[in-house]
Design a protein around this motif. Structure first.
Motif, PDB file in Angstrom:
ATOM      1  N   GLY A 147       0.810  -1.213   0.000  1.00 38.97           N
ATOM      2  CA  GLY A 147       0.000   0.000   0.000  1.00 38.97           C
ATOM      3  C   GLY A 147       0.843   1.264   0.000  1.00 38.97           C
ATOM      4  O   GLY A 147       2.078   1.234   0.009  1.00 38.97           O
ATOM      5  N   ARG A 148       0.149   2.372   0.034  1.00 33.80           N
ATOM      6  CA  ARG A 148       0.809   3.666  -0.001  1.00 33.80           C
ATOM      7  C   ARG A 148       1.475   3.963   1.338  1.00 33.80           C
ATOM      8  O   ARG A 148       0.906   3.708   2.395  1.00 33.80           O
ATOM      9  CB  ARG A 148      -0.217   4.751  -0.332  1.00 33.80           C
ATOM     10  N   LYS A 149       2.676   4.516   1.275  1.00 36.58           N
ATOM     11  CA  LYS A 149       3.396   4.859   2.485  1.00 36.58           C
ATOM     12  C   LYS A 149       2.700   6.021   3.196  1.00 36.58           C
ATOM     13  O   LYS A 149       2.373   7.027   2.586  1.00 36.58           O
ATOM     14  CB  LYS A 149       4.832   5.253   2.137  1.00 36.58           C
TER      15      LYS A 149
ATOM     16  N   THR B 251      -7.057  12.712   5.424  1.00 34.56           N
ATOM     17  CA  THR B 251      -5.826  12.212   6.027  1.00 34.56           C
ATOM     18  C   THR B 251      -5.753  12.570   7.507  1.00 34.56           C
ATOM     19  O   THR B 251      -5.313  11.773   8.343  1.00 34.56           O
ATOM     20  CB  THR B 251      -4.603  12.788   5.292  1.00 34.56           C
TER      21      THR B 251
END
Length: 492
Positions: A54-56, A106
């Motif tokens: 997945g995305r960091k 986020t």
């Protein structure tokens, strides 16, 4: 620092732009850049998945720095995200390149990582409605606890257990971040006084929630005309309850912010903010919070506790004496008056009163013992007593011991100048709470969960320490221009 220096030089590359940066953002830059958040990632490692797929994720230090910036500027998350995108200097000092800042979602994903619970509430949202108390309290008088012997039971259990048994709390990660990144650095700078003889102040203040106390109806009783049914309802803030605001003389729906503050701090800095139920008495909050404070700062030695008259309960004195802590607690006028001790009347200030109603004269403290000697006022003042109670030329003497009654006879005499001087420091906690509620407008967000209120309280407490660091740098004339600061970083 290298990233901030390079990005600021790149974004403000002309003398005019550098002058603009110096004029409008100098204090903000020197407020946020000294905050060392490098340990955030290690402290929050358990809040992130170890799966490399997945995305960091964004660096939690940068996310926390953004939230501190929002708190400092008084911005909501939505407005703060817009500010990051439209004001390059905000993005840079938070560790992001302009145009590459995180979005609103986020930040809302980051909040649960700071809260060690599966839900933002401590209890279930469905429950019966709490009724608002009808009986009002008095001006500047705390509401009495429902169980008059609750303090005695709590202290007895604590002393019986001996060692501190700390049960994990939902806000533990917030306290770890606050303690490691702010409180301990402030202590190292000497802004909290002597931690080997730490003087702590405690006091509570009401915090109103943004939720309504009525809740949402889940039954059909209203269709039959019953609007006051006792059926369970759904609440947006189930952890809130009714409490008495003695200053405004009204009941409020929310929580109690109990603040532990360093008495010797010139900036009235907090060391442990704690949110309790609104209906909980300050004496109970102190007992619970003080035990947690000793767990978090086990390396510190508490030397004095400065508290107001709401904490005037013999079990609290007993607990403090057990821990070798000097109690500076104001007497509750409702419990004061003349008390008989060894056949001698004792005034509300802890001074023995002789049979003719005259205060006896303090004649010093016994060396090596918490005991004070008192002499006959007639013999000391060299006047004739109408009914002398002792045939001795020296006059009658009387001794009061802290071990016998720490409430009436504390280590420092209540009628002394030293007592008044030390008790005057207690207002520091009120100034600390004022910074939270007025300067940083704690209640402006109108939150509806325990997670929200704990995060907001801790963010403001972190900002209070950062404010103190900036003021200390100004006092010591350590601040330079932004251009000189950037040149110094480049040279290093």
């Amino acid at each position: 620092m290298t990233f901030v220096s390079d990005q600021l030089r790149k974004e403000f590359d002309t003398p005019e732009a550098m002058l603009f940066l110096q004029h409008f953002y100098r204090d903000l830059i020197f407020w946020i850049t000294p905050i060392d958040l490098s340990a955030t990632a290690s402290l929050m490692r358990s809040a992130y998945s170890s799966n490399p797929r997945g995305r960091k994720p964004h660096d939690p230090a940068d996310m926390l720095r953004c939230m501190l910036l929002f708190t400092k500027l008084g911005l909501s998350v939505d407005d703060g995200v817009v500010a990051l995108r439209t004001t390059p200097v905000y993005a840079i000092v938070c560790g992001f390149k302009p145009g590459e800042t995180p979005g609103v979602g986020t930040f809302y994903d980051f909040f649960p990582r700071l809260w060690r619970a599966s839900t933002p509430h401590k209890t279930g949202r469905v429950k019966r409605r709490l009724k608002k108390p009808r009986k009002k309290g008095k001006k500047n008088e705390k509401q009495e606890p429902k169980n008059p012997k609750i303090t005695e039971k709590l202290v007895s259990r604590i002393l019986r257990e001996g060692k501190i048994h700390y049960a994990p709390k939902e806000h533990d990660l917030l306290q770890q971040l606050f303690q490691s990144l702010f409180v301990l650095p402030s202590a190292a700078k000497g802004l909290l006084g002597d931690t080997s003889a730490f003087r702590v102040i405690g006091d509570g203040s009401p915090v109103e929630t943004g939720a309504r106390s009525y809740g949402k109806f889940l039954c059909d009783c209203r269709k039959s005309g019953n609007w006051k049914c006792s059926c369970k309802r759904q609440f947006s803030d189930p952890d809130a309850d009714w409490g008495w605001d003695s200053y405004r003389e009204k009941y409020y729906y929310g929580r109690t912010l109990y603040m532990f503050t360093a008495a010797d701090s010139p900036y009235n800095l907090p060391v442990y903010p704690r949110l309790f139920r609104a209906s909980q008495h300050d004496s109970v909050s102190w007992i619970c919070g003080y035990r947690e404070l000793r767990h978090w700062y086990s390396d510190w030695k508490v030397g004095e506790a400065l508290l107001d008259s709401a904490h005037d309960a013999l079990p609290i004195y007993t607990m403090l004496e057990h821990d070798d802590v000097s109690a500076i607690i104001d007497l509750n006028l409702r419990r004061s008056g003349h008390t008989v001790y060894n056949e001698m009347k004792i005034g509300s200030d802890g001074v023995p009163v002789c049979p003719i109603g005259r205060k006896m004269v303090c004649w010093g403290k016994c060396s090596g013992r918490q005991r004070i000697k008192w002499r006959c006022p007639a013999k000391v003042g060299k006047w004739e007593c109408p009914t002398p109670c002792s045939p001795s030329d020296y006059g009658r003497t009387f001794y009061t011991s802290t071990a016998d009654n720490p409430r009436l006879f504390p280590r420092i005499r209540r009628d002394s100048k030293e007592w008044r001087k030390r008790y005057a420091l207690r207002t520091g906690v009120e100034r600390c709470i004022k910074r939270q509620k007025v300067d940083y407008n704690l209640e402006a967000s109108r939150g509806r969960s325990s997670r929200h209120w704990n995060i907001r309280v801790y963010l403001i407490a972190m900002c209070q320490h950062a404010d103190a660091w900036l003021e200390e740098a100004k006092k010591q004339k350590q601040l330079v221009s932004v251009e000189q600061w950037l040149e110094g970083l480049a040279a290093a």
